[in-house]
Design an enzyme around this catalytic site. Structure first.
Site, PDB file in Angstrom:
ATOM      1  N   PRO A  57      73.626  29.593  14.471  1.00 30.64           N
ATOM      2  CA  PRO A  57      72.531  30.567  14.543  1.00 30.64           C
ATOM      3  C   PRO A  57      72.651  31.580  15.674  1.00 30.64           C
ATOM      4  CG  PRO A  57      71.800  28.388  15.242  1.00 30.64           C
ATOM      5  CD  PRO A  57      73.166  28.220  14.631  1.00 30.64           C
ATOM      6  N   ASN A  58      72.274  32.781  15.349  1.00 31.78           N
ATOM      7  CA  ASN A  58      72.169  33.919  16.273  1.00 31.78           C
ATOM      8  C   ASN A  58      73.516  34.518  16.677  1.00 31.78           C
ATOM      9  OD1 ASN A  58      69.249  33.806  16.481  1.00 31.78           O
ATOM     10  ND2 ASN A  58      69.571  31.886  17.581  1.00 31.78           N
ATOM     11  N   ARG A  93      73.046  40.682  21.603  1.00 33.10           N
ATOM     12  CA  ARG A  93      72.263  39.556  22.112  1.00 33.10           C
ATOM     13  C   ARG A  93      72.708  39.182  23.513  1.00 33.10           C
ATOM     14  NH1 ARG A  93      73.724  33.423  20.507  1.00 33.10           N
ATOM     15  NH2 ARG A  93      71.911  32.463  21.455  1.00 33.10           N
ATOM     16  N   TYR A 104      76.787  36.659  26.773  1.00 33.76           N
ATOM     17  CA  TYR A 104      77.734  36.499  25.672  1.00 33.76           C
ATOM     18  C   TYR A 104      78.723  37.651  25.511  1.00 33.76           C
ATOM     19  CZ  TYR A 104      74.474  32.769  24.469  1.00 33.76           C
ATOM     20  OH  TYR A 104      73.693  31.642  24.506  1.00 33.76           O
ATOM     21  N   ASN A 129      81.519  26.762  16.491  1.00 34.86           N
ATOM     22  CA  ASN A 129      80.544  27.149  17.504  1.00 34.86           C
ATOM     23  C   ASN A 129      79.179  26.916  16.858  1.00 34.86           C
ATOM     24  OD1 ASN A 129      78.850  28.154  19.411  1.00 34.86           O
ATOM     25  ND2 ASN A 129      79.908  30.106  19.697  1.00 34.86           N
ATOM     26  N   ALA A 144      72.988  26.944  19.099  1.00 34.46           N
ATOM     27  CA  ALA A 144      71.882  26.082  19.554  1.00 34.46           C
ATOM     28  C   ALA A 144      71.897  24.709  18.884  1.00 34.46           C
ATOM     29  CB  ALA A 144      70.550  26.783  19.305  1.00 34.46           C
ATOM     30  N   HIS A 146      73.073  21.353  20.563  1.00 30.48           N
ATOM     31  CA  HIS A 146      72.245  20.529  21.442  1.00 30.48           C
ATOM     32  C   HIS A 146      71.197  19.722  20.687  1.00 30.48           C
ATOM     33  CE1 HIS A 146      74.209  23.314  24.110  1.00 30.48           C
ATOM     34  NE2 HIS A 146      73.569  24.340  23.580  1.00 30.48           N
ATOM     35  N   ASP A 173      76.917  14.129  12.153  1.00 25.73           N
ATOM     36  CA  ASP A 173      77.236  13.180  11.088  1.00 25.73           C
ATOM     37  C   ASP A 173      78.178  13.802  10.058  1.00 25.73           C
ATOM     38  OD1 ASP A 173      75.660  11.303  12.305  1.00 25.73           O
ATOM     39  OD2 ASP A 173      74.014  11.398  10.856  1.00 25.73           O
ATOM     40  N   GLU A 176      85.195  21.965  19.201  1.00 26.12           N
ATOM     41  CA  GLU A 176      83.918  22.582  19.584  1.00 26.12           C
ATOM     42  C   GLU A 176      84.204  23.774  20.505  1.00 26.12           C
ATOM     43  OE1 GLU A 176      81.403  19.941  21.813  1.00 26.12           O
ATOM     44  OE2 GLU A 176      79.918  21.503  22.224  1.00 26.12           O
ATOM     45  N   HIS A 221      82.451  27.379  22.624  1.00 30.33           N
ATOM     46  CA  HIS A 221      81.325  28.187  23.075  1.00 30.33           C
ATOM     47  C   HIS A 221      81.858  29.387  23.842  1.00 30.33           C
ATOM     48  CE1 HIS A 221      78.616  24.977  21.983  1.00 30.33           C
ATOM     49  NE2 HIS A 221      79.475  24.151  22.546  1.00 30.33           N
ATOM     50  N   SER A 231      79.974  30.866  26.241  1.00 28.63           N
ATOM     51  CA  SER A 231      79.538  30.630  27.623  1.00 28.63           C
ATOM     52  C   SER A 231      79.924  29.217  28.055  1.00 28.63           C
ATOM     53  CB  SER A 231      78.017  30.800  27.716  1.00 28.63           C
ATOM     54  OG  SER A 231      77.357  29.830  26.915  1.00 28.63           O
ATOM     55  N   ARG A 260      74.971  26.192  32.660  1.00 30.09           N
ATOM     56  CA  ARG A 260      73.719  26.861  32.285  1.00 30.09           C
ATOM     57  C   ARG A 260      72.537  25.883  32.381  1.00 30.09           C
ATOM     58  NH1 ARG A 260      74.458  30.093  26.937  1.00 30.09           N
ATOM     59  NH2 ARG A 260      72.484  30.960  27.693  1.00 30.09           N
ATOM     60  N   ARG A 287      71.363  22.606  27.824  1.00 23.40           N
ATOM     61  CA  ARG A 287      72.638  22.981  27.187  1.00 23.40           C
ATOM     62  C   ARG A 287      73.787  22.078  27.621  1.00 23.40           C
ATOM     63  NH1 ARG A 287      71.419  28.070  24.841  1.00 23.40           N
ATOM     64  NH2 ARG A 287      69.853  29.134  26.084  1.00 23.40           N
TER      65      ARG A 287
HETATM   66  C1  DQA Z   1      76.644  29.107  22.626  1.00 16.11           C
HETATM   67  C2  DQA Z   1      75.890  28.292  23.697  1.00 16.11           C
HETATM   68  C3  DQA Z   1      74.621  27.693  23.129  1.00 16.11           C
HETATM   69  O1  DQA Z   1      73.933  26.951  24.138  1.00 16.11           O
HETATM   70  C4  DQA Z   1      73.696  28.786  22.630  1.00 16.11           C
HETATM   71  O2  DQA Z   1      72.549  28.213  22.019  1.00 16.11           O
HETATM   72  C5  DQA Z   1      74.375  29.747  21.717  1.00 16.11           C
HETATM   73  C6  DQA Z   1      75.733  30.168  22.002  1.00 16.11           C
HETATM   74  C7  DQA Z   1      77.871  29.841  23.206  1.00 16.11           C
HETATM   75  O3  DQA Z   1      78.728  30.227  22.418  1.00 16.11           O
HETATM   76  O4  DQA Z   1      77.962  30.043  24.422  1.00 16.11           O
HETATM   77  O5  DQA Z   1      73.763  30.269  20.798  1.00 16.11           O
HETATM   78  O6  DQA Z   1      77.101  28.214  21.629  1.00 16.11           O
END
Ligand code: DQA
Length: 147
Positions: free
Chosen positions: A9-10, A17, A22, A73, A76, A79, A86, A97, A99, A101, A106, A110
């Site tokens: 998401p996002n 954003r 980011y 990635n 959110a 977390h 699963d 995995e 990210h 950031s 942070r 997170r």
């Molecule tokens: C993120 C880090 C997450 O905590 C956050 O919710 C994101 C982006 C990152 O790529 O740094 O949406 O996954």
């Protein structure tokens, strides 16, 4: 070799954003960088984004027999999502995995990743280059899985 990149998401808003966290690179630009790096390894890339948790779960399940490695990635959902964790442990495809950031530097909430224990490893904190590094990590993980 096929690498499935999944974005949660996002991440469709990257570039606009919170650029101080980011960066200013859009997800389209990141995808182009990933494809460029993958071409050097002759790896195929499937690159997707969804704001919907269940859609990400469906894509992970559908990857069976299609993807050699998943790069995730989960944004959110990293977390919060037992469902994603699963799905990863249920399908048995090596998953990395990532990210943009450094989630460990942070807010406290997170620092916990529910998916980390079922992933091969984590790349965090290198901005858009976390994705480029993940291509190389996927090649290594795939080689290790086959040898
Ligand atoms: C993120 C880090 C997450 O905590 C956050 O919710 C994101 C982006 C990152 O790529 O740094 O949406 O996954």
């Amino acid at each position: 070799m096929k690498i499935l990149f999944l974005n949660g998401p996002n991440l469709n808003l990257l570039g606009q954003r919170e650029p101080e966290v980011y960066g200013r690179t859009t997800l389209k630009d990141i995808e182009a960088k990933v494809r460029e790096r993958a071409a050097q390894f002759k790896a195929d890339i499937d690159f997707r984004q969804s704001n919907v948790e269940g859609e990400l779960v469906n894509w992970i399940q559908d990857a069976r027999g299609k993807a050699d490695v998943i790069v995730l990635n989960a944004a959110a959902y990293t977390h919060t999502s037992v469902a994603l964790r699963d799905a990863i442990s249920g399908i048995g495809i090596p998953t990395i995995e990532i990210h943009l950031s450094n989630i460990h530097a942070r807010e406290e909430f997170r620092h916990t990743s529910l998916i980390a224990p079922v992933c091969k490893g984590q790349i965090a904190g290198f901005g858009a280059n976390s994705y480029v590094l993940a291509v190389e990590a996927a090649i290594i993980v795939n080689g290790a899985a086959k040898s």
